[in-house]
Scaffold this motif. Structure first.
Motif, mmCIF file in Angstrom:
data_model
loop_
_atom_site.group_PDB
_atom_site.id
_atom_site.type_symbol
_atom_site.label_atom_id
_atom_site.label_comp_id
_atom_site.label_asym_id
_atom_site.label_seq_id
_atom_site.Cartn_x
_atom_site.Cartn_y
_atom_site.Cartn_z
ATOM 1 N N ARG A 1 6.492 33.828 54.564
ATOM 2 C CA ARG A 1 5.932 32.969 55.613
ATOM 3 C C ARG A 1 5.870 33.702 56.946
ATOM 4 O O ARG A 1 5.025 33.399 57.796
ATOM 5 C CB ARG A 1 6.756 31.692 55.745
ATOM 6 N N GLY A 2 6.740 34.666 57.140
ATOM 7 C CA GLY A 2 6.728 35.468 58.358
ATOM 8 C C GLY A 2 5.719 36.592 58.351
ATOM 9 O O GLY A 2 5.597 37.332 59.329
ATOM 10 N N GLY A 3 4.984 36.756 57.237
ATOM 11 C CA GLY A 3 3.922 37.763 57.173
ATOM 12 C C GLY A 3 4.190 38.916 56.237
ATOM 13 O O GLY A 3 3.316 39.778 56.056
ATOM 14 N N ALA A 4 5.363 38.975 55.623
ATOM 15 C CA ALA A 4 5.684 40.074 54.724
ATOM 16 C C ALA A 4 4.951 39.937 53.387
ATOM 17 O O ALA A 4 4.629 38.826 52.954
ATOM 18 C CB ALA A 4 7.191 40.121 54.471
ATOM 19 N N LEU A 5 4.694 41.072 52.765
ATOM 20 C CA LEU A 5 4.160 41.147 51.398
ATOM 21 C C LEU A 5 2.778 40.519 51.233
ATOM 22 O O LEU A 5 2.362 40.231 50.109
ATOM 23 C CB LEU A 5 5.137 40.495 50.401
ATOM 24 N N ARG A 6 2.063 40.367 52.309
ATOM 25 C CA ARG A 6 0.741 39.750 52.203
ATOM 26 C C ARG A 6 -0.177 40.547 51.286
ATOM 27 O O ARG A 6 -0.985 39.982 50.540
ATOM 28 C CB ARG A 6 0.117 39.631 53.594
ATOM 29 N N GLU A 7 -0.039 41.872 51.316
ATOM 30 C CA GLU A 7 -0.915 42.728 50.507
ATOM 31 C C GLU A 7 -0.652 42.577 49.014
ATOM 32 O O GLU A 7 -1.437 43.053 48.188
ATOM 33 C CB GLU A 7 -0.744 44.193 50.926
ATOM 34 N N GLN A 8 0.437 41.906 48.651
ATOM 35 C CA GLN A 8 0.758 41.712 47.236
ATOM 36 C C GLN A 8 0.023 40.508 46.628
ATOM 37 O O GLN A 8 0.092 40.285 45.424
ATOM 38 C CB GLN A 8 2.268 41.515 47.072
#
Length: 481
Positions: A96-103
């Motif tokens: 939710r904080g923006g991590a792992l979006r590319e996954q």
């Protein structure tokens, strides 16, 4: 634990893949990936638009919020142990904080009613949670994407819930953009409040008005659209979370639905989220998306009409109406020196055309649902989210790059009013319709101003003429004192 979501270091050659399995057999998954077997198959199955979930951060955040709320609720009803629940929650909070979006690599359009999207989320959350527990990715005996992350859930309640939350966030941005454009038009209405011009019906001279009234009408119509959009937004807050597959709540523990919804309210900061009174109906019905699409189409149609008016009013400038000037933004021709085109309104027109077309897509997708589920929610979401994004961006550009810089040719507008036969309408109550009509026809054929003809024939005194043709009288505005 913190997470850096930047580029991963390449794994040694012997570790470039890990082997996972699903009901169809074994699947090679890139060793660095947080997604798993179901996502790999979906990527292979749906190379359709080139737009992946990674391009929709609102949806990713909404999916993570649903999974986080579910983990808390499952722990509270005794379906999930505290260690796994905490790891899932922490993973979701990072996402939710923006991590792992590319996954999030699945195409936005997919078969399966959004199953691939839900599985992509389950696998990413599970593998990050495994890392937080000190376990390698893919060790699902310790924490499983379905048994633990998806516990008490189905794609059929997770996906529409996440879509509604994502669209709700989109709408907040569009409402802010609409308010900015409305305020810009209202400011121009005040600036042009004393500028007389000719109003037109069917592109023909009608009766006088002020340019301020014309711009004030633009502001008023946008205010109506804000209200209709806000009404449609509230309908998104009715959710079917906890209904699982078809709305019966199968495989969800007693008390889970209420707790999950309460946690979702807290996580999203949206206290108006409620559970549908009939989860079976809510699982198969997509009427809320049809209504939202209609609200977006309404905005698009009216916005395009405004842009058409701006282009007409600024046309020319010498051989057209030329009543207003739009800020020049770029050279308008590769062959005609000095030409400047109304490129900002033209761009917004095209966004409006897209939104209107998307409404047809949403309509057909909604009608295409069968029995207890609509399988076409992915294309519904893609259509609505694209429309919201593009309208928001287009309105912002129209506000800042066009409307705020509009100027009026006051002298030209004054000459047009004085020369127009339309001003005779204001004299008709005093002269009578037949006399006024004869004056208008003579003025039209001779090219002489109608007011000059009235003066020559002493049909009205100068005081009467001034009173009848004052800006206040012609525009219907109260006279200033």
């Amino acid at each position: 634990m913190s997470l850096t979501s930047g580029p991963q270091r390449p794994a040694p050659p012997q570790q470039r893949h890990r082997v996972e399995h699903d009901m169809l057999g074994e699947v090679d998954v890139p060793a660095h990936a947080y997604y798993g077997a179901h996502t790999v198959r979906a990527v292979a199955n749906f190379p359709l638009t080139g737009e992946t979930l990674a391009a929709r951060p609102y949806l990713i955040g909404a999916l993570a919020a649903v999974k986080q709320a579910a983990a808390r609720a499952n722990a509270e009803v005794g379906a999930l142990d505290g260690t796994r629940a905490s790891a899932i929650e922490e993973a979701c909070a990072e996402i939710r904080g923006g991590a792992l979006r590319e996954q999030f690599v699945v195409d936005l359009i997919q078969g399966g009613a959004g199953t691939s999207t839900n599985m992509n989320a389950n696998e990413v959350v599970a593998n990050r949670a495994l890392e937080l527990l000190g376990r390698p990715r893919g060790e699902y005996t310790a924490l499983h994407p379905l048994d633990h992350v998806n516990l008490g859930q189905s794609t059929n309640d997770v996906y529409p819930t996440a879509v509604k939350l994502a669209l709700d966030a989109h709408i907040a941005q569009l409402l802010a953009a609409l308010a900015g454009l409305r305020e810009a038009f209202a400011a121009k209405a005040a600036e042009f409040a004393d500028v007389l011009k000719m109003g037109r019906t069917q592109l023909q001279d009608a009766v006088p008005m002020t340019l301020g009234q014309e711009f004030g009408a633009f502001a008023a119509t946008l205010a109506e659209d804000e209200q209709r959009l806000a009404e449609a937004r509230l309908l998104l807050h009715e959710l079917n979370l906890g209904g699982t597959a078809i709305g019966t709540g199968l495989n969800a523990r007693p008390g889970y639905r209420e707790r999950a919804l309460e946690h979702l309210r807290r996580l999203t900061g949206t206290p108006t989220l409620v559970s549908s009174p009939d989860l079976i109906e809510a699982t198969q019905d997509v009427g809320v998306f049809v209504q939202l699409s209609g609200a977006l189409k309404r905005i698009a149609v009216k916005l395009s009409k405004i842009c058409n008016d701006l282009r007409l009013l600024s046309s020319g400038p010498q051989a057209g109406l030329g009543e207003i000037s739009l800020p020049p933004r770029q050279a308008g021709s590769s062959i005609m020196p000095g030409k400047v085109n109304p490129v900002i309104p033209e761009a917004v027109n095209q966004i409006a055309f897209e939104v209107i077309g998307n409404d047809v897509t949403v309509t057909l997708a909604a009608e295409g649902g069968q029995l207890q589920l609509n399988a076409f929610e992915p294309v519904i979401y893609r259509s609505l989210s694209a429309g919201l994004d593009h309208l928001t961006a287009g309105i912002g550009v129209l506000t800042e790059a066009c409307v705020r810089g509009i100027t009026a040719d006051r002298d030209r507008l004054a000459r047009t009013v004085a020369a127009s036969t339309g001003v005779v309408t204001a004299l008709s109550p005093a002269l009578g319709y037949e006399t006024a009509c004869a004056l208008a026809l003579e003025a039209h054929h001779t090219g002489r101003p109608a007011l000059d003809l009235v003066r020559e024939r002493a049909l009205l005194t100068e005081a009467e003429l001034r009173a009848l043709t004052s800006p206040a009288a012609l525009s219907g505005r109260p006279a200033a004192h």
